[in-house]
Enzyme design. Structure first.
Site, short mmCIF file in Angstrom:
data_model
loop_
_atom_site.label_atom_id
_atom_site.label_comp_id
_atom_site.label_asym_id
_atom_site.label_seq_id
_atom_site.Cartn_x
_atom_site.Cartn_y
_atom_site.Cartn_z
N HIS A 1 0.84 -1.20 0.00
CA HIS A 1 0.00 0.00 0.00
C HIS A 1 0.88 1.25 0.00
O HIS A 1 0.69 2.16 -0.82
CB HIS A 1 -0.93 0.00 1.21
CG HIS A 1 -1.61 1.32 1.47
ND1 HIS A 1 -2.59 1.82 0.65
CD2 HIS A 1 -1.42 2.26 2.43
CE1 HIS A 1 -2.99 2.99 1.10
NE2 HIS A 1 -2.29 3.29 2.19
N TRP B 1 6.94 0.14 4.04
CA TRP B 1 7.39 0.89 2.85
C TRP B 1 8.74 1.54 3.12
O TRP B 1 9.42 1.95 2.19
CB TRP B 1 6.36 1.94 2.45
CG TRP B 1 6.53 3.28 3.10
CD1 TRP B 1 6.03 3.65 4.30
CD2 TRP B 1 7.25 4.41 2.60
NE1 TRP B 1 6.40 4.93 4.59
CE2 TRP B 1 7.15 5.43 3.57
CE3 TRP B 1 7.98 4.67 1.44
CZ2 TRP B 1 7.74 6.69 3.41
CZ3 TRP B 1 8.57 5.92 1.30
CH2 TRP B 1 8.45 6.91 2.27
N SER C 1 13.63 6.34 -13.77
CA SER C 1 12.53 7.08 -14.40
C SER C 1 12.34 8.44 -13.74
O SER C 1 12.21 9.47 -14.42
CB SER C 1 11.24 6.25 -14.29
OG SER C 1 10.11 7.07 -14.26
N SER C 2 12.36 8.47 -12.41
CA SER C 2 12.18 9.74 -11.70
C SER C 2 13.28 10.72 -12.02
O SER C 2 13.04 11.92 -12.20
CB SER C 2 12.18 9.51 -10.19
OG SER C 2 10.95 9.06 -9.76
N HIS D 1 13.05 11.96 3.80
CA HIS D 1 12.43 13.20 4.21
C HIS D 1 12.24 14.18 3.07
O HIS D 1 11.14 14.69 2.88
CB HIS D 1 13.09 13.86 5.43
CG HIS D 1 12.10 14.81 6.01
ND1 HIS D 1 10.98 14.40 6.68
CD2 HIS D 1 11.95 16.14 5.87
CE1 HIS D 1 10.21 15.43 6.96
NE2 HIS D 1 10.78 16.50 6.48
N GLU E 1 11.73 13.34 0.22
CA GLU E 1 10.66 12.68 -0.54
C GLU E 1 9.28 13.21 -0.13
O GLU E 1 8.42 13.41 -0.99
CB GLU E 1 10.74 11.16 -0.34
CG GLU E 1 9.54 10.37 -0.83
CD GLU E 1 9.39 10.34 -2.34
OE1 GLU E 1 10.39 10.61 -3.03
OE2 GLU E 1 8.28 10.06 -2.80
N TYR F 1 8.55 16.11 0.84
CA TYR F 1 8.36 17.43 0.22
C TYR F 1 8.25 17.31 -1.29
O TYR F 1 7.60 18.14 -1.93
CB TYR F 1 9.48 18.39 0.64
CG TYR F 1 9.40 18.63 2.12
CD1 TYR F 1 8.35 19.35 2.64
CD2 TYR F 1 10.30 18.06 3.00
CE1 TYR F 1 8.21 19.52 4.00
CE2 TYR F 1 10.17 18.23 4.36
CZ TYR F 1 9.12 18.96 4.86
OH TYR F 1 8.98 19.11 6.20
N SER G 1 -1.81 27.03 -5.08
CA SER G 1 -1.49 28.43 -5.33
C SER G 1 -2.01 28.90 -6.69
O SER G 1 -2.04 30.10 -6.96
CB SER G 1 0.03 28.66 -5.28
OG SER G 1 0.53 28.23 -4.05
N HIS H 1 14.65 13.10 12.40
CA HIS H 1 13.47 13.21 13.27
C HIS H 1 12.53 12.02 13.10
O HIS H 1 11.57 11.88 13.84
CB HIS H 1 12.73 14.55 13.07
CG HIS H 1 12.13 14.72 11.72
ND1 HIS H 1 12.04 15.94 11.09
CD2 HIS H 1 11.58 13.84 10.86
CE1 HIS H 1 11.45 15.77 9.91
NE2 HIS H 1 11.17 14.52 9.75
N HIS H 2 12.81 11.20 12.10
CA HIS H 2 12.06 9.94 11.97
C HIS H 2 12.64 8.86 12.88
O HIS H 2 12.13 7.75 12.91
CB HIS H 2 12.10 9.44 10.52
CG HIS H 2 11.45 10.37 9.55
ND1 HIS H 2 10.12 10.27 9.20
CD2 HIS H 2 11.93 11.44 8.87
CE1 HIS H 2 9.81 11.22 8.33
NE2 HIS H 2 10.90 11.95 8.12
N THR I 1 6.35 27.01 6.07
CA THR I 1 5.05 26.40 5.78
C THR I 1 3.94 27.33 6.27
O THR I 1 2.92 27.51 5.60
CB THR I 1 4.94 25.03 6.45
OG1 THR I 1 6.13 24.30 6.21
CG2 THR I 1 3.77 24.26 5.90
N LYS J 1 3.22 30.03 3.87
CA LYS J 1 2.36 29.59 2.77
C LYS J 1 0.89 29.60 3.18
O LYS J 1 0.03 30.13 2.48
CB LYS J 1 2.76 28.21 2.31
CG LYS J 1 4.04 28.23 1.52
CD LYS J 1 4.38 26.87 0.99
CE LYS J 1 5.41 26.98 -0.09
NZ LYS J 1 4.93 27.59 -1.33
N ARG K 1 1.19 0.95 15.15
CA ARG K 1 0.88 0.78 13.73
C ARG K 1 1.46 -0.54 13.23
O ARG K 1 2.26 -1.18 13.91
CB ARG K 1 1.44 1.96 12.93
CG ARG K 1 2.94 2.11 13.02
CD ARG K 1 3.42 3.43 12.44
NE ARG K 1 3.46 3.40 10.99
CZ ARG K 1 4.35 4.07 10.24
NH1 ARG K 1 5.29 4.81 10.83
NH2 ARG K 1 4.32 4.01 8.95
#
Lengths: 292, 517
Positions: free
Chosen positions: B67, B132, B160-161, B244, B246, B248, B259, B293-294, B319, B322, B441
């Protein structure tokens, strides 16, 4: 179809999807191969990939010679190769980061009082790591046995440093010669560069054989062997690619391709070559000199 | 170049057209969204009641892993790449992407990569089951044999990315119409430029991480094995150095979409354009220096915990800039509430909630309580689903008339919005409570005191899943039987080059670059 003011948008092309399929074959083939299966699919995929690369680059070269590429399109190619090299820098950064992390943090922690006493039978942290925690616990039965000796940085690696630094200069001479439309000089300096690349690889192989047969330094010899071979190995793979790229440019040079203001294939290869050179300097300092 | 699309399937297989490729990316990502959503339904069905009902725990682990992987890499990222392909050339006045053939290569790698990933479900030992984030040694020493397929699948997906991102950077830097200076670019283009930079910087690091796994599994190295002097925690550092940025990568293009939409339906220019650009760049920079921080519970030195805690909190500043700018844009605007606007307003509210829970998680001593509970699950689904997915949905409704020259049914669009909005909150809001109460989890079962909220959450999830089928229906219905529109400017308040071309957008646009004043 394309004038100087028009950006050339190519017609439909079968190459991308064939290359994607080739990559898919390579991925599945490599996974089954490392899992103990046959290498056939990997090889077949590589063949597809190689042929599409060949065809793709030929097409691009043909288009450029037909005058379809505007100055703007050429700038796109320059951006493309520059960012590609940046991505390669980040790939090496991951492995350099791993080396710094284990050397400065992970290994000292393993040897710290509590961890060493409770888990690793008095293992003592040191770099280069000749005695692994595994050896401290299991002795001769250890799975990860540290190397018996290390590669002497002032022998083959020093030669290779000189070779690679020289080759960066010779490839620059080739470029200068081309800019002055000195084709003979261009071909000669480029041929010397390719020869230096091959020589580097020869010494690298020599060093690996020595490491495996005489020094007991292998992929399995703990984190020292791990970081040593992964860093130098990926660098070697990049030298191989870089040498091959320059060799192709040499063949093109002999065929009369390139002019003093239109030599993107060569320039891109030479930037790549300089990048490979810079990585080697990092390797020589951090893996060879400071690592032993 | 002056002619239209070719006939038959060849149009799609061999195309070099940014609109065709954008369309394929969008459909592919929606297919992956349904697949990943199906996995989510399996997870929620199993968690509907305590005890083991439908599947075995081993398979549950495969479902959570697949998932996450499918949603992150197969659904959300390609969706925004699809939007980038469609909209960036239109928004900067370019005839196409900078490298059109490589563009098609970037897309066509994805079906192969995800076919490989999906096929692991049918392999001996099952699909990847290590989450994941594929932490070692779960993903190395204890991994199923299919892990090698996973590794090479990730490799080609990363290729690809990287190619897609190089294309976007080259397009934005090199293909802007005359007069389109950097500080005149629409924010969607800006956010994608910065996203592409992040992708080029961190996808190779992910490649490095899976390569280390590959070596440890098959070739006897000891990157993640302390017995050889390595460290399993090394994996987490390398992974989150990718992981991390990723997050963003996923959310910055969403910011760009929002926006674009909020000014249109507020009939006011975006408030604080340049501060938006700088805030995006600041977020991108900070994303590189906060990864651990993870890992607050992994046993880092105290100085590390403190550094990563404060650095992470800093992200709230740009943030916040924004969020305040979006609200200021709406302030005193002549607002209307069409479907894209509804999704965008919901984005601002729900993403802010996700941001605040993120701030809670950034506090190291508190995180030790929240870590690996459903509080984290709730947090990142507020930013991933109500953030990325809502903005993607908003973007589709917003630009669909431009793409196909048909208008969607507003009533049906609003219906989908309200069902999705309510069901989303029913699904994920209770997970905050579950997490704070201590439910971990990634488990197939839970203790009885968590039963009520889990049932509520599962019901919400099923309804949310159904809302996506309604979305699919709405899009297909629009394409097949929508009311034709031909005005270049679909929305009264919309600004930008994409609204100056005909509707539907012709196959080739801006073959001669427009002049931007």
């Amino acid at each position: 179809m394309a004038t100087d003011s028009n950006y050339y948008v190519p017609e439909q092309s079968k190459l991308p999807i064939i290359m994607a399929a080739g990559l898919g074959l390579v991925a599945v083939g490599a996974a089954s191969w490392v899992g103990g299966g046959s290498a056939m699919m990997f090889l077949a995929g590589s063949l597809v990939l190689g042929l599409t690369f060949y065809s793709w680059f030929s097409t691009v070269i043909r288009e450029n010679m037909a005058g379809m590429n505007s100055e703007q399109l050429k700038r796109s190619y320059v951006w493309g190769i520059s960012w590609f090299i940046f991505s390669e820098v980040m790939f090496f950064a991951a492995f350099f980061g791993a080396l710094f992390y284990v050397r400065m943090l992970a290994v000292p922690w393993l040897g710290s009082e509590l961890e060493s006493d409770l888990l690793w039978n008095g293992f003592e942290a040191a770099w280069p790591l000749m005695t692994t925690p595994d050896m401290a616990v299991a002795g001769d039965a250890a799975k990860f046995k540290g190397p018996e000796a290390l590669v002497d940085p002032w022998h083959l690696p020093l030669y290779n440093t000189i070779i690679l630094l020289t080759s960066s200069i010779t490839v620059h001479f080739a470029h200068t010669a081309l800019k002055k439309d000195n084709r003979k000089g261009f071909n000669t300096w480029l041929a010397i560069t390719v020869a230096l690349g091959v020589l580097f690889l020869f010494f690298q192989v020599e060093e690996y054989i020595e490491a495996y047969q005489e020094l007991g330094l292998t992929l399995e010899s703990g984190i020292y062997g791990t970081t040593f071979f992964l860093l130098t190995g990926f660098h070697g793979a990049h030298v191989t690619l870089g040498t091959f790229m320059l060799f192709i440019q040499l063949l093109r040079g002999l065929k009369g391709h390139f002019t003093h203001d239109d030599a993107f294939g060569f320039e891109a290869s030479s930037w790549y070559w300089h990048f490979v050179d810079v990585v080697w300097v990092g390797l020589f300092i951090f893996v060879y000199v400071l690592g032993s | 170049m002056a002619h239209g699309p070719s006939k038959g399937i060849g149009r799609w297989l061999f195309t070099t057209n940014h609109k065709d490729i954008g369309t394929m990316y969008l459909w592919f990502s929606f297919a992956m969204f349904l697949l990943g959503g199906f996995f989510a339904m399996v997870i929620r069905a199993e968690l509907f009641q305590p005890g083991m009902q439908i599947i075995r725990p081993e398979f549950f682990n495969q479902m959570t892993t697949m998932h996450g992987l499918v949603m992150v890499f197969g659904a959300i990222m390609p969706a925004f790449v699809g939007l980038a392909n469609w909209m960036i050339p239109l928004q900067i006045g370019a005839p196409d992407m900078a490298l059109p053939r490589m563009n098609n290569l970037s897309f066509w790698i994805l079906p192969f990569a995800f076919a490989i990933l999906a096929s692991t479900l049918f392999m001996e030992g099952g699909a990847p089951n290590f989450g994941w984030t594929f932490y070692a040694p779960l993903s190395t020493t204890y991994a199923p044999p299919s892990v090698n397929y996973f590794i090479f699948g990730v490799h080609i997906m990363g290729a690809s990315s990287i190619m897609g991102s190089i294309n976007i950077v080259a397009t934005v830097l090199n293909m802007r119409a005359p007069g389109m200076t950097l500080m005149k670019m629409p924010l969607f283009v800006w956010t994608w430029l910065i996203t592409a930079f992040l992708l080029i910087a961190v996808m190779p690091v992910l490649a490095g991480a899976v390569t280390m796994m590959l070596m440890d599994i098959n070739f006897g190295t000891s990157f993640f094995d302390a017995a050889g002097g390595g460290d399993p925690v090394l994996f987490q550092h390398v992974f989150w150095f990718f992981g991390h940025p990723e997050v963003y990568i996923i959310i910055l293009p969403a910011f760009g979409v929002i926006s674009a939409i909020i000014p249109t339906f507020s009939r006011k220019p975006l408030f604080g354009y340049s501060s938006m650009v700088y805030a995006t760049a600041a977020i991108a920079f900070l994303s590189f220096i906060v990864w651990a921080h993870h890992m607050f519970t992994v046993g880092m030195p105290l100085t590390g915990e403190l550094y990563f805690m404060y650095a992470t909190m800093l992200i709230a500043v740009p943030t916040g800039v924004k969020v305040f700018n979006w609200i200021s844009t709406m302030f005193q605007g002549a607002m209307t509430f069409e479907t894209p606007m509804l999704f965008s307003i919901a984005f601002v509210i729900l993403f802010t909630i996700g941001g605040f829970t993120g701030l809670m998680l950034s506090i190291a001593p508190s995180d030790i309580q929240y870590h690996d509970t459903y509080f984290v699950v709730a947090h990142f689904h507020y930013v991933m689903v109500a953030g990325a997915v809502f903005s993607g949905t908003a973007a589709v409704y917003y630009w669909l008339p431009k793409w196909c020259g048909k208008m969607y049914n507003e009533t049906m669009g609003k219906l989908q919005f309200w069902i999705a909005f309510i069901a989303f909150n029913i699904t994920f809001f209770p997970q905050h409570f579950l997490g704070l109460a201590g439910m971990p989890r990634r488990y197939a079962d839970y203790s009885l005191q968590f039963a009520d909220w889990n049932m509520v959450s599962s019901i919400g999830a099923f309804v949310y899943g159904a809302a996506q089928l309604l979305f699919l229906y709405n899009v297909i219905h629009t394409i097949v039987a929508g009311k034709p529109v031909s005005e270049p400017k679909t929305w009264e308040g919309a600004e930008g080059l994409e609204w100056t071309v005909a509707t539907p957008a012709p196959y080739h646009t801006f073959s001669t670059p427009p002049e931007v004043k």
